[in-house]
Motif scaffolding. Sequence first.
Motif, PDB file in Angstrom:
ATOM      1  N   ALA A 171       4.935   7.103  -9.888  1.00 59.46           N
ATOM      2  CA  ALA A 171       4.409   7.998  -8.881  1.00 59.46           C
ATOM      3  C   ALA A 171       3.364   8.845  -9.549  1.00 59.46           C
ATOM      4  CB  ALA A 171       5.509   8.887  -8.333  1.00 59.46           C
ATOM      5  N   SER A 172       2.224   8.221  -9.778  1.00 61.61           N
ATOM      6  CA  SER A 172       1.157   8.965 -10.416  1.00 61.61           C
ATOM      7  C   SER A 172       1.569   9.378 -11.806  1.00 61.61           C
ATOM      8  CB  SER A 172       0.835  10.232  -9.666  1.00 61.61           C
ATOM      9  OG  SER A 172       1.727  11.254 -10.073  1.00 61.61           O
ATOM     10  N   LEU A 229       0.872   3.602   3.537  1.00 64.99           N
ATOM     11  CA  LEU A 229       1.586   3.307   4.782  1.00 64.99           C
ATOM     12  C   LEU A 229       2.666   4.347   5.094  1.00 64.99           C
ATOM     13  CD1 LEU A 229       1.897  -0.589   4.721  1.00 64.99           C
ATOM     14  CD2 LEU A 229       0.037   0.859   5.520  1.00 64.99           C
ATOM     15  N   PRO A 230       3.447   4.766   4.101  1.00 63.86           N
ATOM     16  CA  PRO A 230       4.454   5.787   4.402  1.00 63.86           C
ATOM     17  C   PRO A 230       3.854   7.071   4.944  1.00 63.86           C
ATOM     18  CG  PRO A 230       4.971   4.741   2.316  1.00 63.86           C
ATOM     19  CD  PRO A 230       3.610   4.231   2.734  1.00 63.86           C
ATOM     20  N   ILE A 231       2.666   7.427   4.508  1.00 65.56           N
ATOM     21  CA  ILE A 231       2.033   8.646   5.013  1.00 65.56           C
ATOM     22  C   ILE A 231       1.655   8.466   6.473  1.00 65.56           C
ATOM     23  CG2 ILE A 231       0.212  10.347   4.644  1.00 65.56           C
ATOM     24  CD1 ILE A 231       1.633  10.181   2.179  1.00 65.56           C
ATOM     25  N   VAL A 257       8.715   9.316   0.931  1.00 66.93           N
ATOM     26  CA  VAL A 257       7.631   8.361   0.690  1.00 66.93           C
ATOM     27  C   VAL A 257       7.951   7.489  -0.516  1.00 66.93           C
ATOM     28  CG1 VAL A 257       5.268   8.167  -0.148  1.00 66.93           C
ATOM     29  CG2 VAL A 257       5.772   9.634   1.803  1.00 66.93           C
ATOM     30  N   GLU A 296      -5.149  15.300  -4.095  1.00 67.06           N
ATOM     31  CA  GLU A 296      -4.631  13.991  -4.401  1.00 67.06           C
ATOM     32  C   GLU A 296      -3.163  13.928  -4.101  1.00 67.06           C
ATOM     33  OE1 GLU A 296      -5.210  13.152  -8.424  1.00 67.06           O
ATOM     34  OE2 GLU A 296      -6.388  14.939  -8.712  1.00 67.06           O
ATOM     35  N   SER A 297      -2.624  12.794  -4.479  1.00 62.62           N
ATOM     36  CA  SER A 297      -1.274  12.540  -4.068  1.00 62.62           C
ATOM     37  C   SER A 297      -0.521  11.885  -5.200  1.00 62.62           C
ATOM     38  CB  SER A 297      -1.326  11.604  -2.887  1.00 62.62           C
ATOM     39  OG  SER A 297      -0.370  11.982  -1.963  1.00 62.62           O
ATOM     40  N   ALA A 298       0.700  12.271  -5.322  1.00 61.52           N
ATOM     41  CA  ALA A 298       1.550  11.613  -6.282  1.00 61.52           C
ATOM     42  C   ALA A 298       2.029  10.344  -5.634  1.00 61.52           C
ATOM     43  CB  ALA A 298       2.739  12.493  -6.619  1.00 61.52           C
ATOM     44  N   SER A 299       1.094   9.428  -5.492  1.00 65.03           N
ATOM     45  CA  SER A 299       1.428   8.215  -4.785  1.00 65.03           C
ATOM     46  C   SER A 299       1.868   8.565  -3.388  1.00 65.03           C
ATOM     47  CB  SER A 299       2.576   7.482  -5.449  1.00 65.03           C
ATOM     48  OG  SER A 299       3.794   8.039  -5.004  1.00 65.03           O
ATOM     49  N   ALA A 300       1.714   9.759  -3.035  1.00 72.10           N
ATOM     50  CA  ALA A 300       2.242  10.220  -1.760  1.00 72.10           C
ATOM     51  C   ALA A 300       1.323  11.252  -1.179  1.00 72.10           C
ATOM     52  CB  ALA A 300       3.600  10.856  -1.968  1.00 72.10           C
ATOM     53  N   GLN A 342      10.359   4.943   0.512  1.00 73.96           N
ATOM     54  CA  GLN A 342       9.751   3.951   1.387  1.00 73.96           C
ATOM     55  C   GLN A 342       8.914   2.951   0.608  1.00 73.96           C
ATOM     56  OE1 GLN A 342       7.746   6.201   4.430  1.00 73.96           O
ATOM     57  NE2 GLN A 342       9.613   6.428   5.645  1.00 73.96           N
ATOM     58  N   ILE A 343       8.255   3.413  -0.426  1.00 74.52           N
ATOM     59  CA  ILE A 343       7.473   2.486  -1.238  1.00 74.52           C
ATOM     60  C   ILE A 343       8.402   1.509  -1.946  1.00 74.52           C
ATOM     61  CG2 ILE A 343       5.919   2.300  -3.209  1.00 74.52           C
ATOM     62  CD1 ILE A 343       4.741   5.025  -2.361  1.00 74.52           C
ATOM     63  N   MET A 350       0.825  -1.221   0.000  1.00 75.97           N
ATOM     64  CA  MET A 350       0.000   0.000   0.000  1.00 75.97           C
ATOM     65  C   MET A 350       0.858   1.270   0.000  1.00 75.97           C
ATOM     66  SD  MET A 350      -3.258  -0.429  -0.172  1.00 75.97           S
ATOM     67  CE  MET A 350      -4.269  -1.906  -0.093  1.00 75.97           C
ATOM     68  N   ALA A 351       0.438   2.201  -0.815  1.00 76.73           N
ATOM     69  CA  ALA A 351       1.207   3.432  -0.941  1.00 76.73           C
ATOM     70  C   ALA A 351       0.870   4.432   0.162  1.00 76.73           C
ATOM     71  CB  ALA A 351       0.934   4.055  -2.302  1.00 76.73           C
ATOM     72  N   GLU A 403       6.380   0.773 -11.622  1.00 77.78           N
ATOM     73  CA  GLU A 403       5.239   1.628 -11.381  1.00 77.78           C
ATOM     74  C   GLU A 403       5.652   3.069 -11.459  1.00 77.78           C
ATOM     75  OE1 GLU A 403       3.632   0.897  -7.606  1.00 77.78           O
ATOM     76  OE2 GLU A 403       4.996  -0.770  -7.268  1.00 77.78           O
ATOM     77  N   ARG A 417      10.389   3.448  -9.658  1.00 76.71           N
ATOM     78  CA  ARG A 417       9.367   4.475  -9.446  1.00 76.71           C
ATOM     79  C   ARG A 417       9.805   5.735 -10.150  1.00 76.71           C
ATOM     80  NH1 ARG A 417       5.140   3.641  -6.319  1.00 76.71           N
ATOM     81  NH2 ARG A 417       4.620   5.813  -6.060  1.00 76.71           N
ATOM     82  N   ASN A 418       8.869   6.348 -10.833  1.00 71.76           N
ATOM     83  CA  ASN A 418       9.185   7.530 -11.609  1.00 71.76           C
ATOM     84  C   ASN A 418       8.602   8.780 -10.976  1.00 71.76           C
ATOM     85  OD1 ASN A 418      10.394   6.176 -14.050  1.00 71.76           O
ATOM     86  ND2 ASN A 418       8.390   5.192 -13.985  1.00 71.76           N
ATOM     87  N   VAL A 419       9.414   9.803 -10.896  1.00 74.52           N
ATOM     88  CA  VAL A 419       8.906  11.105 -10.483  1.00 74.52           C
ATOM     89  C   VAL A 419       9.287  12.093 -11.571  1.00 74.52           C
ATOM     90  CG1 VAL A 419       9.014  12.939  -8.777  1.00 74.52           C
ATOM     91  CG2 VAL A 419       9.176  10.561  -8.040  1.00 74.52           C
ATOM     92  N   VAL A 466      -4.336  20.037  -4.956  1.00 76.54           N
ATOM     93  CA  VAL A 466      -3.014  19.823  -4.358  1.00 76.54           C
ATOM     94  C   VAL A 466      -2.451  18.498  -4.843  1.00 76.54           C
ATOM     95  CG1 VAL A 466      -1.721  19.454  -2.215  1.00 76.54           C
ATOM     96  CG2 VAL A 466      -3.611  21.087  -2.266  1.00 76.54           C
ATOM     97  N   ARG A 467      -1.212  18.505  -5.234  1.00 74.85           N
ATOM     98  CA  ARG A 467      -0.501  17.254  -5.469  1.00 74.85           C
ATOM     99  C   ARG A 467       0.731  17.230  -4.591  1.00 74.85           C
ATOM    100  NH1 ARG A 467      -2.084  13.804  -9.198  1.00 74.85           N
ATOM    101  NH2 ARG A 467      -0.108  12.701  -9.291  1.00 74.85           N
ATOM    102  N   ASN A 468       0.948  16.093  -3.968  1.00 73.01           N
ATOM    103  CA  ASN A 468       2.063  15.974  -3.043  1.00 73.01           C
ATOM    104  C   ASN A 468       3.163  15.110  -3.632  1.00 73.01           C
ATOM    105  OD1 ASN A 468       0.810  17.283  -0.610  1.00 73.01           O
ATOM    106  ND2 ASN A 468      -0.701  15.686  -1.020  1.00 73.01           N
TER     107      ASN A 468
END
Lengths: 211, 211
Positions: free
Chosen positions: B209-210, A4-6, B186, A207-211, B189-190, A1-2, B207, A180-182, B179-181
């Motif tokens: 990050a969004s 949990l870190p939050i 995080v 929303e969250s960028a997976s975060a 951690q994922i 789950m993405a 995967e 993971r891509n940012v 908002v996007r975080n």
Amino acid sequence: MARLPIYHRVLLELEAEGRPTVSSEQLAELAGVNAAMVRKDLSLFGSYGTRGVGYGVTQLLVDLRRELGLTSSWPCVIVGAGNLGSALAAFGGFRERGFEVVGVVDVDPDRIGRPIASLTVAHQNELERIVADHGVLIGVVAVPPAAAQDAANRLVACGVRSILNFAPTVLDVPDGVGVRNVDLAVELQILAFHEGRRSGTDEPVEESASA
Amino acid sequence: MARLPIYHRVLLELEAEGRPTVSSEQLAELAGVNAAMVRKDLSLFGSYGTRGVGYGVTQLLVDLRRELGLTSSWPCVIVGAGNLGSALAAFGGFRERGFEVVGVVDVDPDRIGRPIASLTVAHQNELERIVADHGVLIGVVAVPPAAAQDAANRLVACGVRSILNFAPTVLDVPDGVGVRNVDLAVELQILAFHEGRRSGTDEPVEESASA
DNA sequence: AGCTGTGAATGACTTCACAGCA
DNA sequence: TGCTGTGAAGTCATTCACAGCT
């Protein structure tokens, strides 16, 4: 789950405040999610809440750390000492979240040897040694897009199994390697997309960028 | 859809290569997703593909830009000129993706006046003026967590409707503000979470990050 | 009384599979 | 023949609602 870190992050704050216990509703509020989801998430790895009371902050933190694999610090290496790579290397907040940057490498002679926080930028040839010496399993790619695949290949070749990629490219990696891509521009574009839609309406949009 | 920006990015490359047309399968491969999904995504805003041939790269790019609201450049402002804020401000890749950083503000006197790319770090008091002058609708929060909510409040107060938040905090904003975080710890951690799970198995794990 | 744990219902997203056009 | 567009099926995630512990 993405998520949990939050929860982990929020609980760190609650613990710092000395809060002994927290309800699913409070935690949900602080994490920006639904209370039922918090309960479901937490019950996934065994239930540690007390009915009528809530969850013990410290206990939950211990369990989350175990679940997230944060029982000890993960050594990470950063490839690319440009603006972003430097910013990441200099960021002090990783330690308490379970990570330690043990090396920063680059190919640019102007950057090699430069100090960043307590580290010194090393030549990319040292990547293998750094990874081996520290048992690095997580690599961060912070190089220009054209160099990203190469950087990933080198990381994978020396045994790194998880990559955080800041380059705007889809990396091709062997099965079993996590990526993971940012992409910062993507994040902005998603905001802009919603902004466009939002002309005329006003629904909440968090929303969250997976975060 | 959070994938449109990726298609957009891939198509920019294809156009640069002079590729006239692309099939859903090729596009899927390059974007790291399934071919059926590409078709479904693209058919959401009207179908522009030719059966037996594929999609016209240039045409598709035009339509994507329209759909994403990237027909003109979005002015953005960055709050916080620390390592990360500076890295963002200095990053040159935003323009071709539809964004322009029109201001960087901070409260630290040591940072104010410092040049970053073609900008100069301004005092946070100038935020309102910058936003008004350029019609800024997107703000980037790159300040320490303790200052993040304040930064967001100021942005919202002067009319900014979308916020990209790099501070490890859940921002409280009025309905209608997006908002996007992006929390770097995080993301790590994922990865670590998957890494932990992956001991013993080896399923592919790619995967985003969004993104 | 308060709050957790969880089955059941809902909803969103993804994939499949194929009809239909170039 | 090749590839798109799309209904239908399938999968996964979220929310609801409430029984049950403290």
